[in-house]
Scaffold this motif. Structure first.
Motif: not given
Length: 221
Positions: A19-27, A199-206
């Motif tokens: 959440k803090k690094a924004g992976y949930d919103e923008a990857g 994959l969700w965090m870095k490369y793809a929409e899951v």
């Protein structure tokens, strides 16, 4: 909101980092790692007899084929089949890959057949490959470019192997990647969940399958 299958693996610190690094919103922050595109191709990866086996527990399935996943594969196929029907009904092109191991002298051996339940329809492309990524040593990239596709929807297996490698190569070649999580499978549950998380965090929409179908409806209406 998507109920991701890896949520039960995350510690509270993991959740806070995401959440803090924004992976949930923008990857990933270094590139546009998640998107949906407007002209996808559906890619079915390696749903073959030697990988699927019989519809039975995996420990029984591997008695016949050491690579077989048994009911793990069949559970996913129950989702893949209707999804492919839906995609075709909405005019999306469907292509397949077959892995042809070096241990097989005959590329037409029945072990290498795509299982009948989700077999290609007449005119659909089947790409043979020898390595994990569907891009390596094949003409997949050329096919995507010629078809003016901007994204791929990937189903099949294995999540931590060929799906992961293909997803990364697709993203690095400029295509958005969409993964319907119920339509993917792997022999090790931990590998399956962690690969989807990465994959969700870095490369793809899951997404869940019904969310992908809603997206397809929106771009084809």
């Amino acid at each position: 909101m998507t109920e991701h299958i890896w949520d039960d693996l995350l510690t509270e610190r993991d959740r806070q980092v995401i959440k803090k690094a924004g992976y949930d919103e923008a990857g990933a922050s270094s590139w546009d790692s998640r998107g949906l595109g407007t002209d996808p191709l559906v890619l079915v990866i390696d749903v073959q007899r030697l990988v699927v086996g019989e519809d039975e527990p995996i420990l029984d399935a591997i008695e016949d084929y050491r690579t077989a996943m048994g009911e793990i594969a069949w559970d996913a196929i129950e989702e893949i089949g209707p999804f492919l029907d839906f995609a075709r009904e909405h005019g999306l092109p469907v292509a397949y890959t077959r892995v042809v191991p070096t241990s097989y002298d005959d590329p037409d051996h029945e072990d290498l057949d795509i299982v009948e339940t989700v077999a290609p329809e007449p005119g659909e492309t089947v790409i043979d490959k020898s390595y994990a990524s569907a891009f390596y040593g094949t003409d997949l990239l050329s096919r995507l470019v010629r078809g003016s596709h901007d994204s791929v929807i990937i189903v099949g297996n294995s999540t931590s192997g060929c799906v992961r490698a293909t997803s990364i190569d697709a993203q690095q070649n400029g295509f958005d990647v969409i993964l319907p999580q119920e339509c993917l499978f792997d022999r090790i549950e931990a590998s399956h969940k962690v690969a989807l998380l990465d994959l969700w965090m870095k490369y793809a929409e899951v997404l869940e399958r019904d969310e992908v179908e809603t997206y397809v409806e929106e771009i084809t209406e």
